[in-house]
Design an enzyme around this catalytic site. Structure first.
Site, PDB file in Angstrom:
ATOM      1  N   LYS A   1      38.031  53.892  39.478  1.00 53.11           N
ATOM      2  CA  LYS A   1      38.673  52.653  39.037  1.00 53.11           C
ATOM      3  C   LYS A   1      37.633  51.572  38.765  1.00 53.11           C
ATOM      4  O   LYS A   1      37.679  50.865  37.749  1.00 53.11           O
ATOM      5  CB  LYS A   1      39.664  52.202  40.111  1.00 53.11           C
ATOM      6  CG  LYS A   1      40.402  50.894  39.814  1.00 53.11           C
ATOM      7  CD  LYS A   1      39.739  49.692  40.478  1.00 53.11           C
ATOM      8  CE  LYS A   1      39.795  49.759  41.985  1.00 53.11           C
ATOM      9  NZ  LYS A   1      39.222  48.537  42.615  1.00 53.11           N
TER      10      LYS A   1
ATOM     11  N   LYS B   1      30.467  42.104  41.439  1.00 50.89           N
ATOM     12  CA  LYS B   1      30.889  43.344  42.097  1.00 50.89           C
ATOM     13  C   LYS B   1      30.858  44.515  41.105  1.00 50.89           C
ATOM     14  O   LYS B   1      30.487  45.649  41.476  1.00 50.89           O
ATOM     15  CB  LYS B   1      32.297  43.199  42.681  1.00 50.89           C
ATOM     16  CG  LYS B   1      32.831  44.457  43.373  1.00 50.89           C
ATOM     17  CD  LYS B   1      31.952  44.901  44.532  1.00 50.89           C
ATOM     18  CE  LYS B   1      32.366  46.233  45.132  1.00 50.89           C
ATOM     19  NZ  LYS B   1      33.646  46.193  45.852  1.00 50.89           N
TER      20      LYS B   1
END
Length: 295
Positions: free
Chosen positions: A239, A171
């Site tokens: 983030k 990811k």
């Protein structure tokens, strides 16, 4: 059919939980804000006032929360998943967090008899609503096999990529590629506009060639129209780019272009645009080019 506790009913979590209800599962939802839980109940699910209440009788717990500390809070707290769920419960974390945090959670879960699988997703709000998410799954083979039937309800591509933490590493790579694609698409659009080219025609032909991508297909129209309603917020991609750069540093891998894009994402966030879609990188390109309104 199974009883599924779904923790985190935001932009991504709500439609995912809805698909599981539609598939016939008993879905018990919990969220920090009550309106999301009420919406799930209207969809046919059940609501819980706490994580403990949601997971107590669950066969499967799915978490979809913003960051690692949020996952740790709902998993490791005194009233969290690993304290309150029955032994043998499957915890499928669809959040995007650091791989090392995922590995630590898997170890903590195993100590309590909880099977932990990391299954971060890609595809944004559209993919969540359509049930076509791409899901990269890390964990033990048997546990991933147990999670697969639920993941295939919400995803169109479900691939076991390795042991605990591997899903999160893939990811991170995904977010690196997506951010780079959006930044280059933003630069291309500003260039095309500066040269007086019809950007609708340009993106149509670009989409049919090697420059074609899901990013171009899904983001170009909104970027041309300067519509940045969040499908995936700059705050979250900021983030995620932190996860990418930390993982690269840990592995001793150079990501010069990725590090630069991470700084651009951070700059746009610092300008107060954290709540906009990540395609709002276009605003920063415009400002750097002295075009359009100031970002």
């Amino acid at each position: 059919m199974s009883t599924i506790a779904f923790i985190g009913l935001g932009i991504m979590g709500a439609p995912m939980a809805g698909h599981l209800i539609d598939a016939g599962h008993d879905v018990v939802g919990h969220n920090r804000s009550r309106p999301a839980v009420d919406a799930l109940v209207e969809r046919g699910g059940r609501g819980a006032d706490s994580t403990a209440d949601a997971v107590r009788d669950a066969d499967v717990v799915i978490t979809m929360v913003p960051d690692g500390p949020d996952v740790e809070a709902v998993a490791l707290g005194d009233d969290g998943i690993y304290s309150c769920a029955k032994p043998g419960t499957l915890h499928v974390d669809c959040s995007t967090i650091r791989p090392d945090v995922t590995r630590a959670l898997a170890e903590a879960g195993a100590e309590r008899g909880i099977r932990v699988v990391d299954a971060p997703v890609s595809g944004g709000e559209a993919g969540a609503k359509e049930g076509t998410l791409s899901i990269m799954v890390g964990g033990a083979e048997d546990d991933v096999a147990a999670a697969r039937p639920y993941l295939e309800v919400v995803g169109g591509t479900v691939v076991h990529v390795g042991p605990a933490g591997a899903g999160q590493t893939v990811k991170a790579a995904n977010q690196l590629i997506v951010a780079g694609n959006i930044q280059l698409l933003a630069e291309a659009l500003v260039l095309l506009e500066a040269q007086g080219v019809d950007t609708a025609a340009a993106t149509e032909v670009l989409g049919g060639g090697l420059a074609g991508s899901t990013v171009l297909q899904r983001k170009a129209a909104g970027m041309r129209a300067r519509e940045f309603a969040p499908g995936f917020r700059i705050d979250l991609h900021h983030k995620d780019m932190g996860i990418v750069t930390a993982a690269a540093r840990e592995a001793g891998v150079a990501i010069p272009l990725g590090a630069h894009v991470a700084q651009l994402v951070g700059a746009l966030r610092a300008m107060g645009h954290g709540d906009l879609d990540h395609s709002a990188l276009l605003l920063l390109v415009e400002q750097l080019s002295g075009r359009g309104e100031r970002a």
